[in-house]
Structure formats: C-alpha cells, structure tokens
Write an enzyme that holds these catalytic residues in place. Structure first.
Site, PDB file in Angstrom:
ATOM      1  N   ASP A   1      -6.149  -3.107  11.263  1.00  0.00           N
ATOM      2  CA  ASP A   1      -5.063  -2.149  11.528  1.00  0.00           C
ATOM      3  C   ASP A   1      -4.895  -1.743  12.863  1.00  0.00           C
ATOM      4  O   ASP A   1      -5.760  -1.908  13.609  1.00  0.00           O
ATOM      5  CB  ASP A   1      -5.291  -1.011  10.510  1.00  0.00           C
ATOM      6  CG  ASP A   1      -3.925  -0.311  10.250  1.00  0.00           C
ATOM      7  OD1 ASP A   1      -2.720  -0.605  10.645  1.00  0.00           O
ATOM      8  OD2 ASP A   1      -3.997   0.591   9.311  1.00  0.00           O
TER       9      ASP A   1
ATOM     10  N   CYS B   1       0.799  -1.238   0.047  1.00  0.00           N
ATOM     11  CA  CYS B   1      -0.219   0.034  -0.122  1.00  0.00           C
ATOM     12  C   CYS B   1       0.793   1.323  -0.072  1.00  0.00           C
ATOM     13  O   CYS B   1       2.110   1.304   0.468  1.00  0.00           O
ATOM     14  CB  CYS B   1      -1.109   0.121   1.033  1.00  0.00           C
ATOM     15  SG  CYS B   1      -2.301   1.151   1.002  1.00  0.00           S
TER      16      CYS B   1
END
Length: 228
Positions: free
Chosen positions: A148, A13
């Site tokens: 996350d 990412c």
C-alpha cells in the site's frame, strides 16, 4: 481462495453495508474487506460483521460460499484477533500496522488452532526500495504480502498510489497484492506495470468512506476482466 477474474484476485475493502456486500460479491469480487480499526472512518464492529457474514453465507450461492471475508486489523493483539475471527465468521486476517515477522509467525500458529485455512495477509506501506526489501521478510510467513502507499499519518484508504515503476521487479516468495490509489480509470495501467496476483481497492470506488459506489465497483471489476 478461489481464482479471481482472469486469475487476478480482486478485493473490495472497507465494506460496511449488507446490501453493498451482497451486490459486490455478485459482481465477481473474490474478497470483501472489513475494517476492524475503531479509529478508521470505515470501522465496522465485529457484531455487525457477523450479521453481514451470516446473511451472506446462509445463501448457498457459489459467489458467497467461496468468498474471502477479510478482517483488517491495526496493531491488535493476537488474542483480540483470534476472538474476532471466532465470533464473526471472518475467514482471513489482514494486518495493516507495525506487526513484525515474529508477530505474524505467532499469530499464524494461533490461527491454525482455529482453522488452518485462514489466510494471513500482511500489508506494508511502501515509500522506497528499502520498504520492498522489508516486505520480503514476511513472504515465508504469511500467505500474501499487500503493498500500500505510504502516508505518515493514515494507515490505509488514503487514495495515494505507490510508485508503480518501483514495483516492476518485485517478486516475493508468496503472492502479493497491490493497493493504494487504484480506480476504474487506472487499474489496467497498474496491472501492466506491476503484474501483481491481486488488487485491493477502497477509496477509489467510494461515494464517501465506507459507502461504495456500486457503479464504480462494477467498472473496476470490468476493467480487470477486460485486461486479464
């Protein structure tokens, strides 16, 4: 979606550069993530995303044809997300804000009008078991739940890790991916403790925000291959 290395899905990412996007795809990543959040140090405009995707996909190489190209959005309207999808060539959406299950359901319906194959991912910043229970509320609506690390001020890319022990028994009704503090040095341990279907890394393979260290990316992917 293609099955990742050893069936472990790998997303890199915070992509901002075409040459790095191409190199990372060739290394065997399943997905590239593009941050569509103007306040992020890894922000990339929809126009630039479109240019990168066009350059990648004009090649008929299998690595690029099967690649998931994920736009990461934070508390963005469904109209803006759909416009970004149609104008850029992105084929997956990751929601990284305070989006409710109801919002995800509405967005899913609108994305289906564009392309029913668009993947919908909901990221949640988890700090305790209550957060894990909340994550399960999304698992019948989205394709993937991404866990996350929690930070009160930063939405993602913090380099912080979740308490992996807490995730040992996490089992939603959809695939789930692990993010937060992953690196080439600890990814094997993370897989062993949590058994996710996918991994999402950003800061752990960077020289600076948005500038990937290709050697660390390669080591990360190799570590996953060796463990899987």
């Amino acid at each position: 979606m293609k099955c990742g290395v050893g069936c472990m899905y790998i997303k890199i990412c915070g992509i901002t550069k075409l040459d790095q996007a191409r190199a990372i795809a060739q290394m065997g990543a399943d997905a590239l993530g593009f941050i569509c959040v103007p306040s992020s140090p890894r922000y990339i405009s929809t126009n630039t995303i479109g240019q990168i995707i066009f350059s990648l996909t004009k090649s008929q190489s299998e690595q690029f044809v099967d690649l998931d190209l994920i736009g990461v959005f934070l508390n963005t309207s469904t109209a803006e997300i759909c416009h970004a999808m149609e104008s850029s060539g992105l084929n997956a959406v990751q929601l990284h804000g305070d989006e409710s299950p109801e919002f995800c359901d509405r967005l899913r319906s609108q994305l289906d009008l564009i392309n029913p194959q668009i993947k919908l991912i909901k990221a949640l910043r988890v700090k305790d078991r209550a957060g894990l229970e909340r994550a399960k509320l999304y698992s019948d609506i989205v394709d993937v739940v991404l866990l996350d690390a929690y930070d009160p001020q930063i939405a993602g890319g913090t380099g912080k890790a979740i308490d992996w022990q807490m995730l040992r028994d996490f089992c939603p009704n959809c695939d789930w991916w692990l993010a937060g503090g992953l690196s080439p040095e600890n990814v094997a341990e993370a897989i062993a403790l949590t058994s996710p279907q996918g991994l999402d890394v950003s800061s752990g393979v960077e020289l600076s925000a948005g500038d990937k260290d290709l050697d660390r990316v390669k080591r990360f992917i190799t570590s996953v291959k060796e463990y899987s």
